[in-house]
Design a protein around this motif. Structure first.
Motif, PDB file in Angstrom:
ATOM      1  N   ARG A   1       0.851  -1.184   0.000  1.00 52.49           N
ATOM      2  CA  ARG A   1       0.000   0.000   0.000  1.00 52.49           C
ATOM      3  C   ARG A   1       0.882   1.228   0.000  1.00 52.49           C
ATOM      4  N   GLU A   2       0.639   2.116  -0.949  1.00 53.48           N
ATOM      5  CA  GLU A   2       1.364   3.377  -1.022  1.00 53.48           C
ATOM      6  C   GLU A   2       0.854   4.232   0.134  1.00 53.48           C
TER       7      GLU A   2
ATOM      8  N   GLU B   1      -2.694   5.858  -0.290  1.00 57.63           N
ATOM      9  CA  GLU B   1      -3.207   4.584   0.203  1.00 57.63           C
ATOM     10  C   GLU B   1      -3.752   3.691  -0.912  1.00 57.63           C
ATOM     11  N   THR B   2      -3.127   3.758  -2.063  1.00 58.53           N
ATOM     12  CA  THR B   2      -3.502   2.869  -3.156  1.00 58.53           C
ATOM     13  C   THR B   2      -2.653   1.608  -3.082  1.00 58.53           C
ATOM     14  N   ARG B   3      -3.254   0.500  -3.445  1.00 58.80           N
ATOM     15  CA  ARG B   3      -2.550  -0.778  -3.419  1.00 58.80           C
ATOM     16  C   ARG B   3      -2.022  -1.094  -4.817  1.00 58.80           C
TER      17      ARG B   3
END
Length: 146
Positions: free
Chosen positions: A54-55, A59-61
């Protein structure tokens, strides 16, 4: 019986345990159990799993890549045990699965397995603290000009 959350944590810690800690403990506890022989449900198999991360800002995977793992499933006195460890250490994966089953069954072996897990958790926490200490030393402090 332990809660599912504690079993997840135990499996995580058994996966991170050193070969030299996990294998002798499993051998000793199986020898001391005096019960029926463990049944290997799925022998240690090595394969690849996709690593998802997760960035932290958005918060993108996303998929980072593939990781080599070894997985094993056993049964001890009707209680299932499972382990997936990074790398190709088949003996340690089998030992982890045996320890998971023995811990889930309870009894005197569970306390010794919990002690091993506590040691692994302490080691991991110390390693993380040391890593953060290294990162903190690189922090840049900005001043505001008025």
């Amino acid at each position: 019986m332990p809660s599912p959350a504690s079993r997840e944590r135990r499996c995580e810690l058994l996966a991170a345990a050193d070969h030299d800690d996990i294998v002798p403990l499993a051998e000793r506890l199986i020898a001391e159990s005096g019960g029926p022989e463990p049944t290997v449900v799925k022998g240690p198999e090595t394969g690849m799993v996709v690593l998802q991360v997760r960035e932290p800002v958005e918060e993108t995977r996303f998929y980072l890549g593939e990781v080599l793992v070894t997985e094993c499933s056993v049964e001890v006195s009707g209680v299932p045990g499972w382990c997936m460890r990074p790398g190709d250490d088949r003996v340690a994966a089998l030992a982890g699965a045996l320890l998971d089953a023995l811990a889930e069954a309870g009894g005197p072996a569970a306390a010794r397995i919990d002690a091993l897990c506590a040691e692994v958790a302490a080691r991991l926490a110390a390693e993380e603290a040391a890593e953060w200490a290294d990162v903190t030393a690189t922090t840049v402090a900005f001043e505001e000009l008025v």
